[in-house]
Design a protein around this motif. Sequence first.
Motif, PDB file in Angstrom:
ATOM      1  N   ASN A  86     -82.090  38.068 -23.564  1.00 16.85           N
ATOM      2  CA  ASN A  86     -81.609  38.280 -24.925  1.00 16.85           C
ATOM      3  C   ASN A  86     -80.282  39.005 -24.845  1.00 16.85           C
ATOM      4  N   TRP A  87     -79.201  38.223 -24.793  1.00 19.07           N
ATOM      5  CA  TRP A  87     -77.897  38.827 -24.508  1.00 19.07           C
ATOM      6  C   TRP A  87     -77.015  38.822 -25.752  1.00 19.07           C
ATOM      7  N   PHE A 119     -70.091  49.201 -20.281  1.00 18.09           N
ATOM      8  CA  PHE A 119     -68.764  48.713 -19.897  1.00 18.09           C
ATOM      9  C   PHE A 119     -68.465  47.363 -20.538  1.00 18.09           C
ATOM     10  N   GLU A 120     -69.434  46.440 -20.489  1.00 15.85           N
ATOM     11  CA  GLU A 120     -69.213  45.139 -21.136  1.00 15.85           C
ATOM     12  C   GLU A 120     -69.121  45.312 -22.652  1.00 15.85           C
ATOM     13  N   GLU A 131     -66.013  36.889 -21.777  1.00 16.84           N
ATOM     14  CA  GLU A 131     -67.181  37.728 -21.946  1.00 16.84           C
ATOM     15  C   GLU A 131     -68.131  37.473 -20.789  1.00 16.84           C
ATOM     16  N   LYS A 132     -68.792  38.523 -20.326  1.00 16.11           N
ATOM     17  CA  LYS A 132     -69.627  38.401 -19.133  1.00 16.11           C
ATOM     18  C   LYS A 132     -71.056  38.842 -19.417  1.00 16.11           C
ATOM     19  N   GLY A 133     -71.959  38.360 -18.570  1.00 19.43           N
ATOM     20  CA  GLY A 133     -73.371  38.652 -18.718  1.00 19.43           C
ATOM     21  C   GLY A 133     -73.785  39.898 -17.973  1.00 19.43           C
ATOM     22  N   PRO A 134     -75.077  40.244 -18.034  1.00 20.77           N
ATOM     23  CA  PRO A 134     -75.560  41.518 -17.500  1.00 20.77           C
ATOM     24  C   PRO A 134     -75.472  41.644 -15.987  1.00 20.77           C
ATOM     25  N   LYS A 135     -75.399  40.513 -15.279  1.00 24.49           N
ATOM     26  CA  LYS A 135     -75.351  40.588 -13.818  1.00 24.49           C
ATOM     27  C   LYS A 135     -73.925  40.637 -13.278  1.00 24.49           C
ATOM     28  N   ALA A 136     -72.938  40.594 -14.166  1.00 21.93           N
ATOM     29  CA  ALA A 136     -71.540  40.550 -13.727  1.00 21.93           C
ATOM     30  C   ALA A 136     -71.045  41.893 -13.207  1.00 21.93           C
TER      31      ALA A 136
END
Length: 218
Positions: A86-87, A119-120, A131-136
């Motif tokens: 759920n991002w 940070f994101e 835009e980046k996901g949680p693992k970036a």
Amino acid sequence: MPSLALDKEISSVEKMKIKRETGEKEYPIWLLFNPKHPAIRHYIWTPVLAEIQDKVFRELHTRINTANMYIRNVVSDSGIVPNTLNWWGTEVSNEIELLRELVIEHQPKLLISFGAFPFEFVRRVYEIKPEKGPKAWGTSNLGDEFGKAIETFDINRTNRIPLLRRVVDSGKFIEEVSNFSQDDGDRYFEEVDNYFHFVGSKIAEKLIEHKDSLDIWI
């Protein structure tokens, strides 16, 4: 019996539940946290601040007045913090808009975030693409971004400075240095044993360099 460390963590969790934000928005340094991890303020920021204060005192014979430092959970409810499934839902987008309004109004000089999500979150406040996901934002990539932030520091704008959410008890990075990429930004971390000392010193150097432009001193 529960350990002292656990007691402290529980205590800090309860305190952060009461207040979403503390301090004054006019203060030049803002700290941005993930409300899921309130103990970061004690386990990461406190030792980093100690290193900053030590270097500042040695060079300027004064200290930073932290009484009004602005401290904020980037979202008001830990239940809406994104995960891999759920991002960035609507509620998070609304929080991004809220922080965007605040930084435009108050223009802090340093936005110090702790871990991947804050940070994101800040990147999206400033509409930085892609835009980046949680693992970036693992240890290496956050280290790279810290290096870039220090290298391009500009007192005339808001500087986005990411710190890690976790380090091992010794103060060393969780990931081995040998696992880091060889990007330019990572050179700041290649020979560092003590994370708190390193990042604290780097931040302190910028504060000292621009001491006359910052109303933060005792």
